[in-house]
Design an enzyme around this catalytic site. Structure first.
Site, short mmCIF file in Angstrom:
data_model
loop_
_atom_site.label_atom_id
_atom_site.label_comp_id
_atom_site.label_asym_id
_atom_site.label_seq_id
_atom_site.Cartn_x
_atom_site.Cartn_y
_atom_site.Cartn_z
N TYR A 180 0.69 -1.12 0.02
CA TYR A 180 -0.16 -0.15 0.07
C TYR A 180 0.84 1.36 -0.04
O TYR A 180 0.68 2.30 -0.92
CB TYR A 180 -0.86 0.15 1.30
CG TYR A 180 -1.64 1.27 1.42
CD1 TYR A 180 -2.39 1.68 0.55
CD2 TYR A 180 -1.42 1.90 2.51
CE1 TYR A 180 -3.17 3.24 0.70
CE2 TYR A 180 -2.23 3.28 3.20
CZ TYR A 180 -3.02 3.68 1.77
OH TYR A 180 -3.72 4.50 2.10
N ASN A 209 -3.31 9.41 10.77
CA ASN A 209 -4.40 8.58 11.11
C ASN A 209 -5.79 9.00 11.14
O ASN A 209 -5.98 9.60 12.09
CB ASN A 209 -4.10 7.70 12.35
CG ASN A 209 -2.99 6.78 12.15
OD1 ASN A 209 -1.83 7.11 12.08
ND2 ASN A 209 -3.15 5.40 12.03
#
Length: 351
Positions: A180, A209
Site C-alpha cells: 500500500y 491516522n
C-alpha cells in the site's frame, strides 16, 4: 469552482464533498462503490445538487466524461489499508497507480490542470528518530525475531541503542514498507510527472491516522480506529497489537476535509509544472493504546486487551509535523483528540 472528487462516496471523500458544497463549490463525484468500502453496495447520502457517477477511475471513457467542465480534481479514490497479504498487491497497484495514471492522462487531454491528491503518511515508513550518540538516524525494517520476542522498538542502526522518536516533516525521504505504501508514493510521483509534462499544478495531502463518523465497519482494509470501534459494537474488547505504545497522530475526518478545501483554494495560485506536499495531522501525539482506551471509555467498555501480536508491514512510530500546512495554507485542526474520540465512540459506522 466545479470540482471532481474521485472516491467521493467513501469515508474521507464524502466528508470532503460536504465541505466543498458548503463552501459553494459545484461538486461531481466519481466512485466505483467497491465492496471493501461499501459492503451494502449503496452510496452515502450526498448533498443536494451533487452529481454521483457510479464508475471506476480506471475506465478511461467514464473519466473523460466526468471531467467535462471541471476546473479541478480532488483525487481521493484508492484502495487503502495494509491489506491481508501479497495476494492483495495487484488490486492495490490497479486501483491506486493504474487508476491515477488513467485519471492524469485524461486530465492532460481535457486541459484540467489543478489537482489535489490524497496522500498518506505511509510513504515515510518509520518516522523520525534520533540516537543520543549518533544523532538523526533511519532505522531499518524491524526483524521478525525481535518482534516475536516482544522487542518492538527499532534500534539504532549504528550502535543498537535506544532511539528517541520525533515528528516527521515533508522533507523526510520516502521509505515505503508495504505494498500500500509503495502505491501511495507512486501516486505522488505520477502526479509530479503529470504536472511537469503538461504544466499542471498539484498539492498532495499526506493524511495521518484519519478517524471519525462514517468509517466502514468490519473490514480488514479499514483503519485501526474503525477496527476497535467495530469490536466494541460487537461487545468485544479492542485487540491492541504489540504493546500499545506505538505513537500516532489521529486526525478527525472533518479536519482532513477542511485541509482539502484549503488546498483547492490554493492550488490555482501555484506555478505551472509545480508540486508540493503537506502533512495533515492534528499535532497531538498519542499511542494506539491511548486511542483504544478512549474509545472503550466513550462506548462504555469492554476495556482493550494488549495482545503482543504484530503485523510485519506495520511501523512503530509515525507522527506528523504539520507546520507547513498551517504556515502556508492557514489551516488549523478544529477537533481535539478527547472530543473526537468521545464522538466517534458513539457514532454510527458505515455498513
Amino acid at each position: 469552482m466545479e470540482i471532481l472528487v474521485t472516491g467521493g462516496a467513501g469515508f474521507i471523500g464524502s466528508a470532503v464533498v460536504r465541505e466543498l458544497v458548503a463552501a459553494g463549490h459545484g461538486v461531481r463525484v466519481l466512485d466505483a462503490l467497491l465492496p471493501a468500502v461499501h459492503p451494502s453496495g449503496r452510496a452515502p447520502d450526498l448533498p443536494e445538487g451533487c452529481e454521483l457517477v457510479h464508475g471506476d477511475v480506471r475506465d478511461a471513457g467514464v473519466v473523460e466524461r466526468v471531467l467535462a467542465g471541471v476546473d479541478a480534481v480532488c483525487h481521493q479514490a484508492a484502495m487503502v489499508g495494509l491489506g491481508l497479504d501479497l495476494d492483495d498487491a495487484p488490486q492495490y497497484v490497479g486501483c491506486n497507480d493504474l487508476g491515477t495514471s488513467v485519471l492524469l492522462a485524461a486530465m492532460a487531454r481535457q486541459g484540467v490542470r489543478q489537482l489535489v491528491l490524497a496522500g498518506s503518511m505511509v510513504v515515510y515508513g518509520e518516522g523520525r528518530y534520533r540516537c543520543p550518540e549518533h544523532g538523526p538516524v533511519a532505522p531499518g525494517p524491524r526483524r521478525p525475531a525481535d518482534l516475536d520476542a516482544g522487542r518492538f522498538e527499532p534500534p539504532c542502526p549504528c550502535c543498537g541503542g535506544e532511539l528517541l522518536p520525533g515528528l516527521v516533516d515533508e522533507e523526510a525521504p520516502g521509505d515505503p514498507r508495504n505494498v500500500y505504501a509503495v502505491t501511495k508514493l507512486a501516486q505522488e510521483q505520477l502526479a509530479s510527472a503529470w504536472a511537469r509534462a503538461c504544466q499542471g499544478k498539484v498539492l498532495t495531502l499526506r493524511y495521518h491516522n484519519v478517524y471519525g463518523p462514517g468509517m466502514p465497519r468490519n473490514t480488514p482494509y479499514a483503519g485501526v480506529a474503525s477496527l476497535f470501534r467495530s469490536a466494541l459494537a460487537r461487545g468485544e474488547a479492542p485487540r491492541v497489537f504489540e504493546d500499545g505504545r506505538q505513537r500516532r497522530d489521529f486526525v478527525h475526518v472533518a479536519d482532513v476535509a477542511s485541509a482539502n478545501l484549503a488546498a483547492l483554494a490554493a492550488v490555482g495560485a501555484r506555478a505551472p509544472g509545480s508540486s508540493r506536499v503537506y502533512n495533515v495531522g492534528s499535532g497531538s501525539v498519542r499511542t494506539v493504546g491511548e486511542m483504544a482506551s478512549a474509545l472503550a471509555a466513550g462506548y462504555g467498555g469492554p476495556e482493550p486487551v494488549v495482545t503482543g501480536e504484530y503485523r510485519l508491514g506495520d511501523v512503530r512510530h509515525i507522527t506528523a509535523d504539520s507546520g507547513r500546512l498551517r504556515a502556508e495554507l492557514g489551516w488549523r485542526p478544529r477537533v481535539p483528540f478527547e472530543a473526537g474520540m468521545a464522538e466517534f465512540a458513539l457514532a454510527a459506522l458505515r455498513c
